[in-house]
Scaffold this motif. Structure first.
Motif, short mmCIF file in Angstrom:
data_model
loop_
_atom_site.label_atom_id
_atom_site.label_comp_id
_atom_site.label_asym_id
_atom_site.label_seq_id
_atom_site.Cartn_x
_atom_site.Cartn_y
_atom_site.Cartn_z
N GLY A 78 -56.88 -8.98 51.98
CA GLY A 78 -57.63 -9.86 51.09
C GLY A 78 -57.21 -11.30 51.33
N LEU A 79 -57.88 -12.22 50.66
CA LEU A 79 -57.64 -13.64 50.95
C LEU A 79 -57.77 -14.50 49.69
CD1 LEU A 79 -57.21 -15.90 53.06
CD2 LEU A 79 -59.69 -15.95 53.35
N ILE A 80 -56.79 -15.37 49.48
CA ILE A 80 -56.84 -16.40 48.44
C ILE A 80 -56.62 -17.74 49.11
CG2 ILE A 80 -55.59 -17.39 46.47
CD1 ILE A 80 -55.09 -14.59 45.47
N LEU A 81 -57.43 -18.73 48.73
CA LEU A 81 -57.31 -20.10 49.25
C LEU A 81 -56.99 -21.04 48.10
CD1 LEU A 81 -60.53 -20.19 51.49
CD2 LEU A 81 -58.21 -19.64 52.20
N TYR A 82 -56.30 -22.15 48.44
CA TYR A 82 -56.13 -23.19 47.41
C TYR A 82 -56.24 -24.57 48.04
CZ TYR A 82 -51.18 -23.53 48.91
OH TYR A 82 -50.01 -23.68 49.62
N GLY A 83 -56.68 -25.52 47.22
CA GLY A 83 -56.77 -26.91 47.63
C GLY A 83 -57.91 -27.22 48.56
N HIS A 84 -58.93 -26.38 48.60
CA HIS A 84 -59.98 -26.53 49.61
C HIS A 84 -61.31 -27.05 49.06
CE1 HIS A 84 -60.49 -22.72 47.66
NE2 HIS A 84 -61.68 -22.54 48.19
N ARG A 85 -61.38 -27.23 47.72
CA ARG A 85 -62.68 -27.63 47.16
C ARG A 85 -62.65 -28.98 46.45
NH1 ARG A 85 -63.82 -22.16 43.85
NH2 ARG A 85 -61.68 -22.70 43.22
N ARG A 86 -61.54 -29.30 45.75
CA ARG A 86 -61.50 -30.51 44.93
C ARG A 86 -60.18 -31.23 45.12
NH1 ARG A 86 -63.51 -26.37 41.98
NH2 ARG A 86 -61.48 -25.93 40.99
N LYS A 87 -60.22 -32.55 45.07
CA LYS A 87 -59.00 -33.35 45.14
C LYS A 87 -58.34 -33.41 43.76
CE LYS A 87 -60.56 -36.38 48.90
NZ LYS A 87 -60.79 -37.79 49.32
N GLY A 88 -57.03 -33.41 43.73
CA GLY A 88 -56.27 -33.63 42.50
C GLY A 88 -56.43 -32.55 41.45
N ASP A 89 -56.84 -31.35 41.81
CA ASP A 89 -57.11 -30.29 40.83
C ASP A 89 -56.18 -29.12 41.11
OD1 ASP A 89 -58.03 -28.41 39.11
OD2 ASP A 89 -60.13 -28.51 39.74
N CYS A 90 -55.20 -28.92 40.20
CA CYS A 90 -54.25 -27.83 40.39
C CYS A 90 -54.87 -26.46 40.13
CB CYS A 90 -53.04 -28.03 39.45
SG CYS A 90 -51.92 -29.35 39.99
N SER A 91 -56.08 -26.42 39.57
CA SER A 91 -56.73 -25.13 39.34
C SER A 91 -57.64 -24.72 40.50
CB SER A 91 -57.56 -25.19 38.05
OG SER A 91 -58.65 -26.11 38.19
N ASP A 92 -57.62 -25.52 41.57
CA ASP A 92 -58.47 -25.22 42.72
C ASP A 92 -57.86 -24.08 43.53
OD1 ASP A 92 -60.34 -25.23 44.71
OD2 ASP A 92 -59.65 -27.09 45.66
N ILE A 93 -57.99 -22.88 42.97
CA ILE A 93 -57.50 -21.65 43.59
C ILE A 93 -58.66 -20.66 43.59
CG2 ILE A 93 -55.85 -19.74 43.47
CD1 ILE A 93 -54.05 -21.63 41.79
N GLU A 94 -58.98 -20.09 44.73
CA GLU A 94 -60.15 -19.22 44.82
C GLU A 94 -59.79 -17.88 45.45
OE1 GLU A 94 -64.77 -19.18 46.52
OE2 GLU A 94 -63.35 -20.74 47.18
N LEU A 95 -60.13 -16.81 44.74
CA LEU A 95 -60.03 -15.47 45.33
C LEU A 95 -61.26 -15.25 46.20
CD1 LEU A 95 -58.85 -12.59 45.57
CD2 LEU A 95 -60.20 -12.00 43.53
N ILE A 96 -61.06 -15.20 47.50
CA ILE A 96 -62.17 -14.98 48.43
C ILE A 96 -62.51 -13.50 48.52
CG2 ILE A 96 -62.98 -15.28 50.80
CD1 ILE A 96 -62.57 -17.89 49.22
N SER A 97 -61.48 -12.65 48.57
CA SER A 97 -61.73 -11.23 48.71
C SER A 97 -60.49 -10.44 48.33
CB SER A 97 -62.13 -10.90 50.15
OG SER A 97 -62.23 -9.52 50.35
N ARG A 98 -60.71 -9.32 47.64
CA ARG A 98 -59.63 -8.36 47.44
C ARG A 98 -59.53 -7.49 48.69
NH1 ARG A 98 -62.24 -8.76 42.49
NH2 ARG A 98 -60.87 -9.45 40.80
#
Length: 482
Positions: A78-98
């Motif tokens: 599975g894959l989780i990404l962070y920091g890839h969508r918005r600047k300065g946002d600590c909640s920018d964490i996305e579950l791409i796939s389990r």
């Protein structure tokens, strides 16, 4: 001590899950499942450069190679990404796939399109990965790849202690990519507190090597069948594993070339010595192994099964003479029949003939009487496997022709001979045609001693002939004129 199979990755925040479980084609029943989540860092610092390339481009390539390796080992991720969508946002964490939800090609395309932007919420991303893996209920592993320090207020060191305390069997392996001193200390502590490994990558080659190590420790021990002639993975396999005392402990079929030890119907094997035999169509092979082992893969080289092969000689074999061999075998275009000294290998062949010339075939006997072996050599794809060895006896021939020394062009030379010496018998030298009357010089046999002939004027390959029985060639001996 816990058994560890996965490594944590953090590169500016990407998380991926990977499950080592039985392929859909495997026999069912009681398969243990290993969950793997990859967390990748896609924060703004990933635009930094290493070896003349952006770090994110290096990570894209390394992740694609990891997915390819896991595909071959039937590992789901599975894959989780962070920091890839918005600047300065600590909640920018996305579950791409389990694990197992999305195929590796789709995950690879997602990573290939990453556009790093934001902050580095390492702690929150790893915690989310652990929760997605249900780490309090089952074994779970995170692979984190990061190029920087935590920037969202979570202490990675304390997070590691918390997850370790609550998890059933939780591990985070970390790859630190081009890290500074404080970031290195943080991520080393996260890995150490969960019983994981910390892999430091300073450049492109380091990162490639780190991902290769991740690929090895993240997949359970497996058996893989390889066709020895080509090195390619075998088709569907039938596996048999026996203990040292010969007792069969596993008989299992797979529709791929791989059998994961985590997928055995009766669970893991106890520590000890084993022999594994693999079969695929008309190929088979075996090897010994000992558990426990640090090897991620045990390879079983597969060779074509030896077919029914038989040779049959028609009549006596006389020294220096042609004789006939009938054969039964594969009949491949490169297969050969040869005669060798008794017990010798095919590399010591005295004469050979390819079976594609017909059945039966004609073979030249050795010049000396004695004990020899006929070999059928399966040479398909340079296999060079002896499929049949037939002992034969070469008898002293009625005929023999041997030049006494080198034959010089245009010069007289002496021939020692053996034969019935009947009235009208003759000895000649001619081209290599075994022709009746195309000789260059000849002499009648009038005594028991050697005879003299005159060599052709041109150097080259010729033959000595013994004529008898009304001017019929009875015996031929190839010679070289210098």
């Amino acid at each position: 001590m816990k058994s560890k199979f996965i490594v944590g990755l953090a590169i500016a925040s990407i998380a991926a899950v990977s499950v080592a479980q039985a392929p859909q084609t495997m026999p069912e029943t009681n398969k243990s499942t290993e969950q793997i989540m990859v967390v990748l860092d896609a924060s703004g610092s990933m635009w930094g450069r290493v070896d003349g390339r952006t770090k994110i481009s290096v990570v894209r390539d390394a992740y694609a190679d990891l997915m390819k390796t896991w595909d071959e080992a039937d590992v789901e991720s599975g894959l989780i990404l962070y920091g890839h969508r918005r600047k300065g946002d600590c909640s920018d964490i996305e579950l791409i796939s389990r694990p197992g939800q999305t195929d590796s090609h789709s995950l690879g395309r997602t990573v290939a399109k990453l556009n790093p932007k934001g902050k580095t919420p390492i702690g929150a991303s790893v915690r989310q990965a652990a929760e997605e893996l249900k780490y309090t209920e089952q074994k779970a592993t995170v692979i984190l790849l990061s190029d920087g320090i935590e920037t969202c207020g979570v202490d990675p060191c304390q997070l590691g202690r918390d997850l370790e305390a609550l998890g059933v069997d939780f591990t985070t392996h970390v790859i630190g990519f081009d890290l500074g001193g404080e970031a290195t200390e943080q991520l080393q502590c996260l890995a150490r507190n969960t019983g994981g490994r910390f892999l430091q990558a300073r450049n492109t080659s380091d990162l490639k090597e780190a991902f290769e190590q991740v690929a090895d420790i993240s997949r359970p021990l497996s058996l893989q069948g390889l066709v020895a002639e080509t090195g390619e993975a075998a088709p569907g396999m039938m596996w048999t594993i026996t203990r040292k005392d010969g007792v069969i402990v596993v008989e299992q079929r797979t529709e791929t070339s791989t059998l994961s030890m985590a997928e055995l119907a009766d669970g893991q094997l106890p520590d000890g010595d084993y022999t594994v035999t693999g079969r695929a169509k008309n190929y088979s092979g075996s090897t010994n192994f000992t558990l426990p082992t640090e090897k991620p893969v045990i390879y079983v080289r597969l060779f074509p099964d030896v077919p029914y092969t038989r040779l049959r000689v028609e009549g006596d074999i006389l020294s220096g003479d042609e004789f006939t061999v009938a054969w039964e075998g594969i009949g491949g275009p490169e297969d050969i029949i040869s005669i060798v000294p008794r017990g010798a290998d095919w590399g010591q062949a005295i004469s050979t003939v390819r079976v594609r010339t017909g059945n039966p075939v004609s073979l030249k006997a050795p010049p000396n009487a004695g004990e020899y072996d006929l070999l059928y050599l399966n040479s398909d794809v340079e296999l060079n496997r002896i499929d049949e060895r037939m002992p034969v006896t070469v008898l002293e021939s009625l005929y023999a022709l041997n030049a006494a020394g080198a034959i010089q062009a245009g010069q007289s030379f002496t021939v020692n001979w053996r034969g019935p010496a009947l009235e009208g018998d003759m000895i000649a030298i001619g081209p290599r045609t075994s022709g009746r009357d195309d000789y260059f010089s000849m002499t009648w046999i009038e005594s028991d001693g050697p005879v003299s002939l005159t060599a052709p004027d041109m150097p080259g390959d010729y033959e000595l002939r013994y004529y008898g029985d009304g001017y019929v060639v009875q015996f031929v001996q190839p010679v070289r004129v210098q």
